[in-house]
Structure formats: structure tokens, C-alpha cells
Design a protein around this motif. Structure first.
Motif, PDB file in Angstrom:
ATOM      1  N   GLY A  43       0.802  -1.210   0.000  1.00 60.10           N
ATOM      2  CA  GLY A  43       0.000   0.000   0.000  1.00 60.10           C
ATOM      3  C   GLY A  43       0.836   1.262   0.000  1.00 60.10           C
ATOM      4  O   GLY A  43       0.294   2.364  -0.094  1.00 60.10           O
ATOM      5  N   ASN A  44       2.167   1.106   0.088  1.00 56.54           N
ATOM      6  CA  ASN A  44       3.089   2.238   0.005  1.00 56.54           C
ATOM      7  C   ASN A  44       3.922   2.094  -1.269  1.00 56.54           C
ATOM      8  O   ASN A  44       3.586   2.620  -2.305  1.00 56.54           O
ATOM      9  CB  ASN A  44       3.958   2.309   1.266  1.00 56.54           C
ATOM     10  CG  ASN A  44       3.156   2.713   2.489  1.00 56.54           C
ATOM     11  OD1 ASN A  44       2.692   3.842   2.571  1.00 56.54           O
ATOM     12  ND2 ASN A  44       2.964   1.784   3.424  1.00 56.54           N
ATOM     13  N   PHE A  45       5.005   1.329  -1.168  1.00 56.06           N
ATOM     14  CA  PHE A  45       5.767   1.038  -2.392  1.00 56.06           C
ATOM     15  C   PHE A  45       4.953   0.145  -3.323  1.00 56.06           C
ATOM     16  O   PHE A  45       4.858   0.384  -4.532  1.00 56.06           O
ATOM     17  CB  PHE A  45       7.102   0.392  -2.024  1.00 56.06           C
ATOM     18  CG  PHE A  45       7.866  -0.169  -3.196  1.00 56.06           C
ATOM     19  CD1 PHE A  45       8.253   0.655  -4.240  1.00 56.06           C
ATOM     20  CD2 PHE A  45       8.198  -1.516  -3.250  1.00 56.06           C
ATOM     21  CE1 PHE A  45       8.954   0.149  -5.334  1.00 56.06           C
ATOM     22  CE2 PHE A  45       8.907  -2.036  -4.328  1.00 56.06           C
ATOM     23  CZ  PHE A  45       9.287  -1.196  -5.371  1.00 56.06           C
TER      24      PHE A  45
ATOM     25  N   LEU B 236      10.531   2.735   5.110  1.00 57.60           N
ATOM     26  CA  LEU B 236      10.106   2.786   3.716  1.00 57.60           C
ATOM     27  C   LEU B 236      10.997   3.656   2.844  1.00 57.60           C
ATOM     28  O   LEU B 236      10.579   4.109   1.780  1.00 57.60           O
ATOM     29  CB  LEU B 236       8.654   3.290   3.631  1.00 57.60           C
ATOM     30  CG  LEU B 236       7.604   2.408   4.291  1.00 57.60           C
ATOM     31  CD1 LEU B 236       6.255   3.124   4.317  1.00 57.60           C
ATOM     32  CD2 LEU B 236       7.469   1.093   3.546  1.00 57.60           C
ATOM     33  N   MET B 237      12.228   3.890   3.301  1.00 58.37           N
ATOM     34  CA  MET B 237      13.117   4.769   2.559  1.00 58.37           C
ATOM     35  C   MET B 237      13.801   4.065   1.388  1.00 58.37           C
ATOM     36  O   MET B 237      14.156   4.702   0.394  1.00 58.37           O
ATOM     37  CB  MET B 237      14.192   5.343   3.485  1.00 58.37           C
ATOM     38  CG  MET B 237      13.658   6.126   4.662  1.00 58.37           C
ATOM     39  SD  MET B 237      12.787   7.608   4.136  1.00 58.37           S
ATOM     40  CE  MET B 237      12.467   8.387   5.718  1.00 58.37           C
ATOM     41  N   ALA B 238      14.019   2.765   1.498  1.00 58.22           N
ATOM     42  CA  ALA B 238      14.842   2.072   0.512  1.00 58.22           C
ATOM     43  C   ALA B 238      14.315   2.200  -0.916  1.00 58.22           C
ATOM     44  O   ALA B 238      15.069   2.582  -1.815  1.00 58.22           O
ATOM     45  CB  ALA B 238      15.021   0.603   0.907  1.00 58.22           C
ATOM     46  N   PRO B 239      13.052   1.888  -1.194  1.00 61.15           N
ATOM     47  CA  PRO B 239      12.596   1.994  -2.588  1.00 61.15           C
ATOM     48  C   PRO B 239      12.693   3.420  -3.127  1.00 61.15           C
ATOM     49  O   PRO B 239      13.116   3.629  -4.267  1.00 61.15           O
ATOM     50  CB  PRO B 239      11.139   1.519  -2.517  1.00 61.15           C
ATOM     51  CG  PRO B 239      11.068   0.659  -1.307  1.00 61.15           C
ATOM     52  CD  PRO B 239      12.001   1.300  -0.329  1.00 61.15           C
ATOM     53  N   ARG B 240      12.299   4.378  -2.315  1.00 58.10           N
ATOM     54  CA  ARG B 240      12.363   5.770  -2.765  1.00 58.10           C
ATOM     55  C   ARG B 240      13.788   6.182  -3.077  1.00 58.10           C
ATOM     56  O   ARG B 240      14.076   6.801  -4.108  1.00 58.10           O
ATOM     57  CB  ARG B 240      11.789   6.685  -1.671  1.00 58.10           C
ATOM     58  CG  ARG B 240      11.765   8.163  -2.034  1.00 58.10           C
ATOM     59  CD  ARG B 240      11.780   9.038  -0.795  1.00 58.10           C
ATOM     60  NE  ARG B 240      13.077   8.965  -0.109  1.00 58.10           N
ATOM     61  CZ  ARG B 240      13.348   9.587   1.032  1.00 58.10           C
ATOM     62  NH1 ARG B 240      12.418  10.300   1.630  1.00 58.10           N
ATOM     63  NH2 ARG B 240      14.545   9.481   1.580  1.00 58.10           N
ATOM     64  N   ASP B 241      14.721   5.849  -2.161  1.00 57.38           N
ATOM     65  CA  ASP B 241      16.110   6.243  -2.352  1.00 57.38           C
ATOM     66  C   ASP B 241      16.734   5.528  -3.549  1.00 57.38           C
ATOM     67  O   ASP B 241      17.524   6.120  -4.294  1.00 57.38           O
ATOM     68  CB  ASP B 241      16.918   5.958  -1.084  1.00 57.38           C
ATOM     69  CG  ASP B 241      16.555   6.896   0.067  1.00 57.38           C
ATOM     70  OD1 ASP B 241      15.889   7.929  -0.195  1.00 57.38           O
ATOM     71  OD2 ASP B 241      16.945   6.605   1.212  1.00 57.38           O
TER      72      ASP B 241
END
Length: 298
Positions: free
Chosen positions: A23-25, A276-281
Motif C-alpha cells: 500500500g506504500n511502495f 520505507l526509505m529504501a525503494p524511494r532512495d
């Protein structure tokens, strides 16, 4: 690889099964069995974590390979049974079991094997060299080693398709005793990459020791949690671009920088998953390094 130009750059995340990502990444409503398909559509490489925690099966590797598109690569974590429990004592049986358990079925999608060691594991030149001598450098050597497996396999062994593909190895250390020129020399002798591990908790070493670079970004301020600012991502993007062109002059070194102009493939995995930083970064670093994925057909 030959000099001039730059090597392939592969950027992704460590693992892909995280409940908070749903529901996020991952889009809302995406079924769990499709999460790998989605992650492999966003990144051109992923680390397989399950192999670290327990023995897998050829069926599992086959399903992972089928879920990823052509041109995609998996980095595979070696078993903690060998690195954390046995601490490299009598490593041949578990190493044979690992290669018999299915990684060779990935074929062209098999990338580097990551050997991650605990923070309590100190530099022991004799023990590490004995391990390095056992590491297969191609898939045929790995299949030959795999035939020496013991009774601990969870399923019948799979030795791959018989092709000869290079197998790369990377070592992540977490103890200050490895800040030793003798360790760097040992890595270079056997062509094993020293993992550049960004965290405040372990040594951040960037010596180039192989024909590829392996970097894990765990969160520079708080282990596994902190995200990367635009300025930090800009810095890492410059480093990645330089590494791919054979230049490593910005960072912390035991034996000094490298500027040999040799093209090197670069693998970067974000492991700052808790917030939840990994996919964005990872996506942000891909944009900064000019990676479009999936590749557009020519």
C-alpha cells in the motif's frame, strides 16, 4: 573488463517482502505473490535475503528467476550458517550445499554472491584465505563443488544448465580489525570485492579489490532506518559514476584510492527499509545515474 567507457550500473533494494511496503511502495491490492514481479519492474537488481536465513530449494530459485524480466540480476546472500554459526570453520560442506540448493538455476540472472559477516567476526587471514580458495569462480566450478553436497539439502540438487558463467563474490565486514592492508591484499589476490557498507555502526571502507563494485547503503545516520538526503544521493551518484569508470578517489581507504580507468560493473542496494526509505532512495539514485528500467527495446 576493458578500459574506457563505464561498466553496468545496477541499483535495487535488499529483499522485497516487507509488510509496511504494502500500500506504500507496492500498489494497494497487489497480491503478495506478485510483489517480486513489481519490484523487478522498478529496479534492475535485487538482493535475495532468504538464502541468508535458511536453505532454499531449486523450485524457489526457479520461481524467482521466472518473476524477473530478461536483463535483470539477483545478488544472492550466502548462508549465515556458514558465516555466523560456523564462522568459516569447515566451510566446504555448507558451501557445496548452498550451490546445490538452486542458485545455479538462475543462469544469466545470477549476480554476485554476498558473504556478510557478523560484527564479532575478526580478521583471520588464514581462515579467510582457506574460504576464498574454495569459492567457485564460474558456474561449472560451482556445479562441481555442489556435487559434494551432504544430506542436509531440502530438495534434490540442481546443478544448472552446464554453462560456464562467471560467479563473483563480495565480502561485507563489520569489525575494525579488517582495517588492515593484509586484508585488502587478500581480497585482491582472489578477486573478491570489499563491500562498501554505509552506516555509522561499521567500518566504511571503499578500497577497490575486484573487477566490480558492491555497495550497500544501510542508512548513514541510523542503521536500517535513516533515509538519504538529496545532497547525499548526489554524492553517491557521483561515486557510482566514477566507480563504473575505474575511479575511486572519494572516500575511506585502507590501501589508497584507485584510478586505473578500468570499466567496472557497480551494484548498489539500499537496506534502509524500516521507514520505507529504501525503494524511494533507490529510485532517486537510478534517476541520478541515468538508469531507465526496464530498458527500452532497441
Amino acid at each position: 573488463m576493458a578500459g574506457g567507457g563505464k561498466g553496468d550500473i545496477r541499483i535495487g533494494v535488499s529483499g522485497w517482502t516487507y509488510k509496511p511496503w504494502r500500500g506504500n511502495f507496492y500498489p494497494s491490492g497487489l497480491v503478495q505473490k506478485r510483489e517480486l514481479n513489481f519490484a523487478a519492474s522498478q529496479f534492475n537488481a535485487l538482493e535475495i535475503n532468504g538464502t541468508f536465513y535458511g536453505m532454499q530449494t531449486p523450485k524457489a530459485f526457479r520461481s524467482w528467476g521466472a518473476a524477473a524480466p530478461e536483463g535483470f540480476v539477483f545478488a544472492v546472500k550466502g548462508p549465515r550458517y556458514l558465516t555466523h554459526m560456523l564462522r568459516l570453520t569447515n566451510p566446504e560442506p555448507p558451501l557445496a550445499n548452498f550451490f546445490a540448493s538452486g542458485p545455479l538455476v538462475l543462469g544469466d540472472k545470477l549476480g554476485p554472491v554476498l558473504w556478510q559477516f557478523p560484527a564479532s567476526f575478526r580478521f583471520d587471514a588464514a581462515r579467510i584465505e582457506a574460504f576464498f580458495k574454495l569459492l567457485p569462480q564460474d558456474s561449472r566450478a560451482a556445479a562441481k563443488l555442489a556435487h559434494r553436497h551432504d544430506h542436509r539439502l531440502k530438495a534434490p540438487a540442481d546443478y544448472g544448465d552446464g554453462g560456464a558463467r562467471p560467479i563473483r563474490h563480495a565480502m561485507e565486514i563489520r569489525h575494525e580489525s579488517f582495517r588492515d592492508p593484509a586484508f585488502i591484499a587478500l581480497l585482491r589476490r582472489y578477486g573478491v570485492a570489499l563491500v562498501c557498507a554505509d552506516t555509522v555502526d561499521w567500518p566504511l571502507l571503499m578500497d577497490v579489490t575486484a573487477d566490480f563494485i558492491y555497495c550497500r547503503l544501510h542508512g548513514s545516520a541510523e542503521l536500517y532506518r535513516s533515509g538519504y538526503s538529496d545532497a547525499q544521493l548526489d554524492l553517491w551518484a557521483r561515486r557510482v559514476g566514477n566507480w563504473a569508470r575505474g575511479r575511486a578517489s572519494d572516500g575511506n581507504f585502507v590501501s589508497g584510492p584507485t584510478d586505473d580507468g578500468m570499466r567496472r560493473d557497480v551494484f548498489v542496494f539500499f537496506d534502509n527499509t524500516d521507514k520505507l526509505m529504501a525503494p524511494r532512495d533507490a529510485k532517486a539514485l537510478m534517476q541520478r545515474t541515468g538508469i531507465a528500467w526496464p530498458d527500452e527495446p532497441h
